[in-house]
Motif scaffolding. Structure first.
Motif, PDB file in Angstrom:
ATOM      1  N   ILE A 114       0.758  -1.096  -0.020  1.00 10.76           N
ATOM      2  CA  ILE A 114      -0.015  -0.172   0.068  1.00 10.76           C
ATOM      3  C   ILE A 114       1.093   1.264   0.052  1.00 10.76           C
ATOM      4  CG2 ILE A 114      -1.807   1.128   1.196  1.00 10.76           C
ATOM      5  CD1 ILE A 114      -2.649  -1.496   0.186  1.00 10.76           C
ATOM      6  N   ARG A 115       0.812   2.179  -0.891  1.00 13.47           N
ATOM      7  CA  ARG A 115       1.641   3.183  -1.276  1.00 13.47           C
ATOM      8  C   ARG A 115       0.883   4.588  -0.863  1.00 13.47           C
ATOM      9  NH1 ARG A 115       5.866   0.585  -0.749  1.00 13.47           N
ATOM     10  NH2 ARG A 115       7.207   2.434  -1.401  1.00 13.47           N
ATOM     11  N   ASP A 116      -0.312   4.533  -0.675  1.00 11.53           N
ATOM     12  CA  ASP A 116      -1.153   5.832  -0.602  1.00 11.53           C
ATOM     13  C   ASP A 116      -1.805   5.979   0.871  1.00 11.53           C
ATOM     14  OD1 ASP A 116      -3.159   4.074  -0.712  1.00 11.53           O
ATOM     15  OD2 ASP A 116      -3.320   4.514  -3.127  1.00 11.53           O
ATOM     16  N   SER A 117      -2.546   7.352   1.014  1.00 12.60           N
ATOM     17  CA  SER A 117      -2.959   7.368   2.339  1.00 12.60           C
ATOM     18  C   SER A 117      -4.564   7.774   1.948  1.00 12.60           C
ATOM     19  CB  SER A 117      -2.248   8.459   3.022  1.00 12.60           C
ATOM     20  OG  SER A 117      -2.276   9.938   2.346  1.00 12.60           O
ATOM     21  N   ASN A 118      -4.777   9.291   2.262  1.00 16.22           N
ATOM     22  CA  ASN A 118      -5.996   9.508   2.314  1.00 16.22           C
ATOM     23  C   ASN A 118      -6.680   9.828   0.601  1.00 16.22           C
ATOM     24  OD1 ASN A 118      -4.100  11.634   2.138  1.00 16.22           O
ATOM     25  ND2 ASN A 118      -5.673  13.280   2.424  1.00 16.22           N
ATOM     26  N   ILE A 119      -6.988   8.872   0.067  1.00 18.28           N
ATOM     27  CA  ILE A 119      -7.429   8.713  -1.469  1.00 18.28           C
ATOM     28  C   ILE A 119      -8.473   9.537  -1.589  1.00 18.28           C
ATOM     29  CG2 ILE A 119      -7.949   7.451  -3.405  1.00 18.28           C
ATOM     30  CD1 ILE A 119      -6.721   5.121  -1.659  1.00 18.28           C
ATOM     31  N   SER A 120      -8.472  10.443  -2.501  1.00 19.89           N
ATOM     32  CA  SER A 120      -9.888  11.269  -3.114  1.00 19.89           C
ATOM     33  C   SER A 120     -10.647  10.556  -4.243  1.00 19.89           C
ATOM     34  CB  SER A 120      -9.309  12.652  -3.490  1.00 19.89           C
ATOM     35  OG  SER A 120     -10.347  13.474  -3.932  1.00 19.89           O
ATOM     36  N   LEU A 121     -11.414   9.700  -3.929  1.00 22.81           N
ATOM     37  CA  LEU A 121     -12.102   8.688  -4.771  1.00 22.81           C
ATOM     38  C   LEU A 121     -12.694   9.522  -5.872  1.00 22.81           C
ATOM     39  CD1 LEU A 121     -13.279   6.026  -2.044  1.00 22.81           C
ATOM     40  CD2 LEU A 121     -11.430   5.852  -3.622  1.00 22.81           C
ATOM     41  N   GLY A 285      -3.549  12.168  -0.966  1.00 24.39           N
ATOM     42  CA  GLY A 285      -3.059  10.665  -1.410  1.00 24.39           C
ATOM     43  C   GLY A 285      -1.715  10.337  -1.344  1.00 24.39           C
ATOM     44  N   GLU A 286      -0.729  11.220  -0.948  1.00 20.46           N
ATOM     45  CA  GLU A 286       0.607  11.022  -0.649  1.00 20.46           C
ATOM     46  C   GLU A 286       0.443   9.963   0.241  1.00 20.46           C
ATOM     47  OE1 GLU A 286       3.297  11.518  -2.257  1.00 20.46           O
ATOM     48  OE2 GLU A 286       3.128  13.269  -3.236  1.00 20.46           O
ATOM     49  N   GLY A 287       1.618   8.933   0.381  1.00 12.72           N
ATOM     50  CA  GLY A 287       1.907   8.153   1.599  1.00 12.72           C
ATOM     51  C   GLY A 287       3.170   8.574   2.123  1.00 12.72           C
ATOM     52  N   PHE A 288       4.290   8.039   1.659  1.00 16.36           N
ATOM     53  CA  PHE A 288       5.670   8.525   1.968  1.00 16.36           C
ATOM     54  C   PHE A 288       6.204   9.210   0.719  1.00 16.36           C
ATOM     55  CE2 PHE A 288       9.417   8.153   4.503  1.00 16.36           C
ATOM     56  CZ  PHE A 288      10.417   8.509   3.705  1.00 16.36           C
ATOM     57  N   PRO A 301      16.094  22.005   1.930  1.00 17.43           N
ATOM     58  CA  PRO A 301      15.038  22.179   2.899  1.00 17.43           C
ATOM     59  C   PRO A 301      13.876  22.207   1.993  1.00 17.43           C
ATOM     60  CG  PRO A 301      16.068  24.380   2.433  1.00 17.43           C
ATOM     61  CD  PRO A 301      16.860  23.295   1.941  1.00 17.43           C
ATOM     62  N   CYS A 302      12.731  21.752   2.637  1.00 27.26           N
ATOM     63  CA  CYS A 302      11.321  21.517   2.125  1.00 27.26           C
ATOM     64  C   CYS A 302      10.348  22.512   2.608  1.00 27.26           C
ATOM     65  CB  CYS A 302      10.948  19.903   2.134  1.00 27.26           C
ATOM     66  SG  CYS A 302      12.384  19.143   1.011  1.00 27.26           S
ATOM     67  N   VAL A 303       9.306  22.693   1.947  1.00 32.73           N
ATOM     68  CA  VAL A 303       8.216  23.187   2.205  1.00 32.73           C
ATOM     69  C   VAL A 303       7.076  22.118   1.903  1.00 32.73           C
ATOM     70  CG1 VAL A 303       6.199  24.949   2.190  1.00 32.73           C
ATOM     71  CG2 VAL A 303       8.740  25.557   2.167  1.00 32.73           C
ATOM     72  N   VAL A 304       6.285  21.708   2.882  1.00 32.17           N
ATOM     73  CA  VAL A 304       5.417  20.595   2.605  1.00 32.17           C
ATOM     74  C   VAL A 304       3.981  20.720   3.074  1.00 32.17           C
ATOM     75  CG1 VAL A 304       7.410  18.895   2.512  1.00 32.17           C
ATOM     76  CG2 VAL A 304       5.850  19.084   4.352  1.00 32.17           C
ATOM     77  N   THR A 305       2.755  20.284   2.448  1.00 31.59           N
ATOM     78  CA  THR A 305       1.481  20.305   2.821  1.00 31.59           C
ATOM     79  C   THR A 305       1.441  19.108   3.923  1.00 31.59           C
ATOM     80  OG1 THR A 305       0.997  19.139   1.022  1.00 31.59           O
ATOM     81  CG2 THR A 305       0.411  21.328   0.818  1.00 31.59           C
ATOM     82  N   ASP A 306       0.593  19.138   4.575  1.00 29.42           N
ATOM     83  CA  ASP A 306       0.545  18.378   5.771  1.00 29.42           C
ATOM     84  C   ASP A 306      -0.398  16.875   5.250  1.00 29.42           C
ATOM     85  OD1 ASP A 306       0.376  16.644   8.219  1.00 29.42           O
ATOM     86  OD2 ASP A 306      -0.589  18.387   9.233  1.00 29.42           O
ATOM     87  N   VAL A 307      -0.070  16.193   4.447  1.00 31.44           N
ATOM     88  CA  VAL A 307      -0.646  15.389   3.451  1.00 31.44           C
ATOM     89  C   VAL A 307       0.270  13.962   3.824  1.00 31.44           C
ATOM     90  CG1 VAL A 307      -1.627  14.565   1.454  1.00 31.44           C
ATOM     91  CG2 VAL A 307      -1.950  16.691   2.116  1.00 31.44           C
TER      92      VAL A 307
END
Length: 377
Positions: A114-121, A285-288, A301-307
């Motif tokens: 499993i490679r994803d998280s909160n999927i937007s179906l 959808g992002e997992g890792f 350095p990174c700026v990331v969304t909390d996903v």
């Protein structure tokens, strides 16, 4: 006797799951595992990497979505010849395929990746939604489910996946390949005609709604109203139609001259080293995220969304903002620019976070231990 494990994946094109699969199989202990990778579609850019490392690959030459019976016949023939101890699916289509093969290979353990998280179906077509629903129903019949993120584990648990069969194994980042290299970065900046005084901010990822390029472009427009010494690059490919939508949006936001559309690149370590900041604007959808890990391994350095697990990956080395919020993304980028300008950050500290927590060795050892813990094996 070595355990025979067969990995099944849709293709070997450039993609996060594909690159992680290759990283894993190259680093599994060859004294313990005899590994084969089976994939549906030909012409994958990463196939040579496996072959160069003496990993057996088999292409099923699938001709399209509805090429089913000939495809299954070829697959069954290969599996009967191999007689694997374990079948390991990568992503939903392959996961379901492994469970439907189980009645024909009763002594074979079934593993899902499993490679994803909160999927937007709502963002997927009816078949993808149906596949996910079936996956939820059949997950209890699997021997082991390997998830690459804690967010992915929580999401799938909430949809009925069995907790006792799930284990989280984060992605492994090749820190030998992804490491600081200022000369390589300078070559790329010269190619793009970016001066050393310009702050270059990159979004790396396929052109796909999940990556939310529109939010990134809107943040770019806001930032350009305040700063002149900034430039932006988007690295990745997608469908022609969606790419055209993004190009048009950049025109409408009057930032087209500030954004480089670099397409797909094979020299990703050099690309990261050209950047001052890496941005991940994914909305679901992002997992890792491999991109975040690879950039950090290069000291960027990174700026990331909390996903997904993005906030956990960067820890205290970058900036986390809410998704779908151009103003917050622009503010996060501004904060990181100010930190960089004050020289109050350490690229070594950023890189060490990846070395300590997300190494390839960690990935391979945890996967091997999980595979060997299955009673069937």
């Amino acid at each position: 006797m070595r355990k025979k494990i067969v990995f099944i994946i849709r293709d070997l094109g450039y993609g996060g799951a594909q690159r992680q699969l290759i990283t894993l199989v190259k680093n599994l202990d060859k004294q313990i595992f005899n590994t084969t990778v089976i994939f549906f579609y030909a012409n994958g850019s990463l196939q040579k990497d496996l072959e160069n490392n003496n990993i057996q690959t088999i292409c099923l030459e699938k001709r399209g979505r509805w090429d089913i019976f000939g495809f299954l016949w070829r697959l069954m023939g290969h599996l009967k010849r191999i007689q694997p101890d374990s079948l390991h699916g990568y992503l939903s289509e392959s996961n379901l395929l492994t469970i439907f093969l189980k009645p024909f290979f009763l002594s074979t353990s079934i593993i899902w990746g499993i490679r994803d998280s909160n999927i937007s179906l709502d963002s997927y077509d009816w078949l993808d939604r149906l596949i996910f629903e079936i996956e939820c129903l059949l997950s209890r019949f699997v021997d082991l489910i390997i998830v690459n993120s804690h967010a992915g584990q929580a999401y799938h648990l909430s949809h009925g996946f069995p907790a006792k069969k799930m284990v989280v194994i984060p992605n492994g980042i090749d820190t030998e390949r992804f490491q600081p290299n200022s000369e390589a970065g300078l070559r790329v900046r010269t190619e793009w005609r970016i001066s050393k005084d310009t702050i270059l901010i990159g979004l790396i990822g396929r052109l796909d709604p999940m990556k939310d390029h529109p939010t990134f472009l809107k943040a770019v427009a806001l930032l350009c109203k305040e700063r002149e010494n900034v430039c932006f690059v988007c690295v990745g490919i997608g469908t022609h139609e969606y790419a055209q939508e993004l190009y048009q949006l950049a025109e409408e936001l009057e930032v087209a001259e500030k954004v480089i559309w670099a397409g797909g690149r094979a020299d990703m370590p050099d690309i990261y080293n050209a950047l001052d900041i890496t941005c991940s604007s994914s909305s679901y959808g992002e997992g890792f995220s491999n991109v975040i890990g690879e950039a950090m391994a290069c000291g960027v350095p990174c700026v990331v969304t909390d996903v997904g697990d993005s906030a956990w990956i960067i820890d205290d080395t970058g900036i986390v903002v809410p998704p779908n919020n151009p103003e917050a993304l622009k503010a996060g980028i501004t904060s990181l620019i100010n930190i960089i300008s004050s020289k109050s950050y350490s690229s070594c500290h950023i890189r060490q976070r990846i070395i300590s927590h997300f190494s390839v060795l960690n990935l391979s050892l945890k996967t091997q231990n999980s595979l060997l813990s299955i009673n069937v094996l």
